[in-house]
Design an enzyme around this catalytic site. Structure first.
Site, PDB file in Angstrom:
ATOM      1  N   HIS A 184       0.877  -1.173   0.000  1.00 20.87           N
ATOM      2  CA  HIS A 184       0.000   0.000   0.000  1.00 20.87           C
ATOM      3  C   HIS A 184       0.917   1.227   0.000  1.00 20.87           C
ATOM      4  O   HIS A 184       2.018   1.184   0.583  1.00 20.87           O
ATOM      5  CB  HIS A 184      -0.835  -0.044   1.285  1.00 20.87           C
ATOM      6  CG  HIS A 184      -1.892   1.004   1.405  1.00 20.87           C
ATOM      7  ND1 HIS A 184      -1.604   2.300   1.729  1.00 20.87           N
ATOM      8  CD2 HIS A 184      -3.238   0.941   1.265  1.00 20.87           C
ATOM      9  CE1 HIS A 184      -2.734   2.994   1.787  1.00 20.87           C
ATOM     10  NE2 HIS A 184      -3.735   2.198   1.506  1.00 20.87           N
ATOM     11  N   ASP A 218       3.296  -3.786   8.208  1.00 24.06           N
ATOM     12  CA  ASP A 218       2.024  -3.100   7.988  1.00 24.06           C
ATOM     13  C   ASP A 218       0.927  -4.143   8.217  1.00 24.06           C
ATOM     14  O   ASP A 218       0.690  -5.002   7.373  1.00 24.06           O
ATOM     15  CB  ASP A 218       1.984  -2.543   6.565  1.00 24.06           C
ATOM     16  CG  ASP A 218       0.622  -1.962   6.214  1.00 24.06           C
ATOM     17  OD1 ASP A 218      -0.305  -2.066   7.033  1.00 24.06           O
ATOM     18  OD2 ASP A 218       0.497  -1.413   5.106  1.00 24.06           O
ATOM     19  N   GLN A 275      -4.272  -5.043   7.302  1.00 26.15           N
ATOM     20  CA  GLN A 275      -5.230  -6.030   6.790  1.00 26.15           C
ATOM     21  C   GLN A 275      -5.107  -7.358   7.524  1.00 26.15           C
ATOM     22  O   GLN A 275      -5.739  -8.339   7.119  1.00 26.15           O
ATOM     23  CB  GLN A 275      -5.033  -6.255   5.274  1.00 26.15           C
ATOM     24  CG  GLN A 275      -5.262  -5.026   4.415  1.00 26.15           C
ATOM     25  CD  GLN A 275      -6.727  -4.566   4.392  1.00 26.15           C
ATOM     26  OE1 GLN A 275      -7.639  -5.266   4.853  1.00 26.15           O
ATOM     27  NE2 GLN A 275      -6.955  -3.384   3.859  1.00 26.15           N
ATOM     28  N   LYS A 304     -10.542  -0.083  10.458  1.00 26.28           N
ATOM     29  CA  LYS A 304     -10.688  -1.325   9.697  1.00 26.28           C
ATOM     30  C   LYS A 304     -11.020  -2.500  10.610  1.00 26.28           C
ATOM     31  O   LYS A 304     -11.145  -3.627  10.162  1.00 26.28           O
ATOM     32  CB  LYS A 304      -9.393  -1.631   8.942  1.00 26.28           C
ATOM     33  CG  LYS A 304      -9.097  -0.668   7.800  1.00 26.28           C
ATOM     34  CD  LYS A 304      -7.838  -1.097   7.082  1.00 26.28           C
ATOM     35  CE  LYS A 304      -7.251   0.015   6.248  1.00 26.28           C
ATOM     36  NZ  LYS A 304      -7.951   0.224   4.991  1.00 26.28           N
ATOM     37  N   CYS A 336      -4.865   2.434  -3.479  1.00 24.19           N
ATOM     38  CA  CYS A 336      -3.603   2.963  -2.938  1.00 24.19           C
ATOM     39  C   CYS A 336      -2.460   1.966  -3.113  1.00 24.19           C
ATOM     40  O   CYS A 336      -1.595   1.838  -2.231  1.00 24.19           O
ATOM     41  CB  CYS A 336      -3.730   3.348  -1.464  1.00 24.19           C
ATOM     42  SG  CYS A 336      -4.976   4.595  -1.174  1.00 24.19           S
TER      43      CYS A 336
HETATM   44  N1  PMP Z   1      -1.804  -0.535   4.598  1.00 23.59           N
HETATM   45  C1  PMP Z   1      -2.738  -1.343   4.098  1.00 23.59           C
HETATM   46  C2  PMP Z   1      -2.366  -2.747   3.711  1.00 23.59           C
HETATM   47  C3  PMP Z   1      -4.045  -0.886   3.939  1.00 23.59           C
HETATM   48  O1  PMP Z   1      -4.985  -1.700   3.433  1.00 23.59           O
HETATM   49  C4  PMP Z   1      -4.363   0.447   4.315  1.00 23.59           C
HETATM   50  C5  PMP Z   1      -5.760   0.995   4.149  1.00 23.59           C
HETATM   51  N2  PMP Z   1      -6.296   0.822   2.854  1.00 23.59           N
HETATM   52  C6  PMP Z   1      -3.339   1.239   4.846  1.00 23.59           C
HETATM   53  C7  PMP Z   1      -2.082   0.725   4.977  1.00 23.59           C
HETATM   54  C8  PMP Z   1      -3.579   2.655   5.274  1.00 23.59           C
HETATM   55  O2  PMP Z   1      -4.518   2.732   6.282  1.00 23.59           O
HETATM   56  P1  PMP Z   1      -5.047   4.165   6.743  1.00 23.59           P
HETATM   57  O3  PMP Z   1      -5.581   4.826   5.517  1.00 23.59           O
HETATM   58  O4  PMP Z   1      -6.099   3.851   7.741  1.00 23.59           O
HETATM   59  O5  PMP Z   1      -3.884   4.889   7.313  1.00 23.59           O
END
Ligand code: PMP
Length: 413
Positions: free
Chosen positions: A126, A203, A206, A229, A369
């Site tokens: 991401h 990270d 998920q 999430k 993203c």
């Molecule tokens: N890493 C991963 C794997 C994600 O799926 C996401 C959210 N789509 C993020 C980071 C970023 O999360 P946030 O927008 O809540 O900071």
């Protein structure tokens, strides 16, 4: 989870009973953000109604109660990933947590990165676990390297030994890809990093909401995740790291709450985690996130995971049964969680999303993203359906039926 259990869970989520475009809402966008049960909504509301105040300041009763609630939320959420309270730094979200770490490593201190150092991340990240490291490299002169993705939709670890070397200072990777939905072989990556003394940053956006995650068991140095999430509110997330690592890092944001002594000539800082929490914190959101953790633990993360593996298989089989649809990532359900991203031949993902929305089905469209992942597999965008503990088999069927109408709707075979 049995059908009756999922039914009981659904009754806790007010939004799941609404209709969209005249159809019952089928919410398949939990990988972007999850819905909230009444227990979480109530926790935030009752905190605001009875105990709300600024924390760590003031001698009055409310301030004491608010501080206790805030700090016990820290202990609760840190404990959820197997760590003590002092390991958890509250942030706005995972993005801020990863930026905090990436910035801190570029500031003067024992861990400061510089020319000759290397940061390794992966092609599946991401942007939140990619752009901050690019920026850190630009600031410090360090070099960014990537573990590539293979044609099979999994990280290609065959060259790991030449990518992670004595020069590597940080290995940052996602536990579960938000597009490919694969679970990363953490142990193998951690072993490679440990062999060269590199920090490991996970990270866990998920993974923490969907499967049991223990930081000590995984053996990583730091993880980042977002409250929104995992049934919690927006505006709260966490960086959870080994306390010894936190104590070696300089602060990033400075100001109130994070200081010990301030004179006109200089300032000393508090110990972590407070050193990284400048200014007034999202107290009510932290309390609500602790209630979300209570909810998830009551259901049981093993059971949540099993439910999602089951739905993931149904989603994958369903999507693959539709002509002209191509799945991103591995085709075998065993290595996936309950998320499937796919492209529909001849139809832009935004149009796919529109047709599904007409049927009451909420999915994500775009690059999620994660532009490099899409580029790697020859598409610029995709449609993503993602399940959670409140998703039913019938909802997956409704989604697949609606997906079947997309190409014919645009006059394609
Ligand atoms: N890493 C991963 C794997 C994600 O799926 C996401 C959210 N789509 C993020 C980071 C970023 O999360 P946030 O927008 O809540 O900071």
């Amino acid at each position: 989870l049995t059908g009756a259990e999922v039914g009981a869970i659904r009754a806790d989520f007010p939004v799941l009973s609404r209709h969209v475009n005249g159809r019952p809402l089928v919410y398949l966008d939990s990988a972007a953000t999850s819905q909230r049960p009444v227990q979480v909504l109530d926790a935030e509301r009752s905190f605001a109604e009875a105990h709300y105040a600024a924390v760590h300041r003031g001698a009055h009763t409310l301030a004491g109660e608010a501080t206790d609630a805030f700090e016990s939320a820290r202990e609760r959420v840190a404990g959820f990933v197997g760590m003590p309270a002092e390991a958890l730094v509250w942030t706005k979200n995972a993005t801020e947590a990863l930026n905090l770490l990436a910035l801190s490593l570029s500031f003067p201190g024992p861990r400061q990165l510089g020319p000759g150092d290397e940061i390794v991340t992966t092609e599946q990240e991401h942007h939140a676990n990619l752009v901050p490291w690019q920026e850190t490299c630009a600031r410090t002169g360090a070099t960014l390297r990537y573990v590539p993705l293979g044609d099979d939709g999994r990280l290609d670890l065959s060259d790991l030994g030449s990518i992670v070397t004595e020069r590597t200072k940080v290995l940052a990777f996602s536990h579960v890809s938000n597009v490919l939905a694969t679970v990363t072989p953490v142990a193998q990556l951690v072993a490679a990093a440990r062999a060269v003394g590199a920090l490991t940053v996970l990270d866990a956006c998920q993974s923490v909401p969907h499967l049991p995650v223990s930081v000590p068991e995984l053996g990583v140095d730091a993880i980042a995740f977002s409250g929104h999430k995992m049934l919690g509110p927006t505006g709260i997330g966490a960086l959870v790291a080994r306390p010894e690592l936190l104590s070696e890092l300089p602060p990033v944001l400075t100001g109130g709450s994070m200081v010990e002594v301030v004179t006109l000539d200089g300032t000393t800082y508090r110990e972590p985690p407070q050193r990284f929490e400048a200014g007034t914190q999202p107290v009510a959101q932290a309390v609500a996130l602790a209630a979300a953790v209570d909810y998830l633990e009551k259901v049981g993360l093993q059971r949540v995971h099993a439910h999602e593996l089951h739905l993931g298989r149904l989603l994958l089989d369903g999507v693959r049964s539709v002509p002209g649809v191509r799945v991103l990532g591995p085709e075998d359900a065993e290595s996936r969680i309950g998320t499937v991203a796919f492209s529909v031949d001849g139809v832009h993902p935004h149009d796919v999303g529109q047709v599904l929305d007409d049927a009451g089905v909420a999915v994500r469209v775009g690059h999620h993203c994660a532009q490099p992942v899409h580029r790697r597999y020859g598409v610029t965008a995709s449609t993503r359906a993602s399940a959670y503990l409140y998703t039913t088999e019938a909802e997956v069927e409704t989604f697949v039926d609606a997906l079947r109408t997309v190409r014919p709707f645009f006059g394609l075979g």
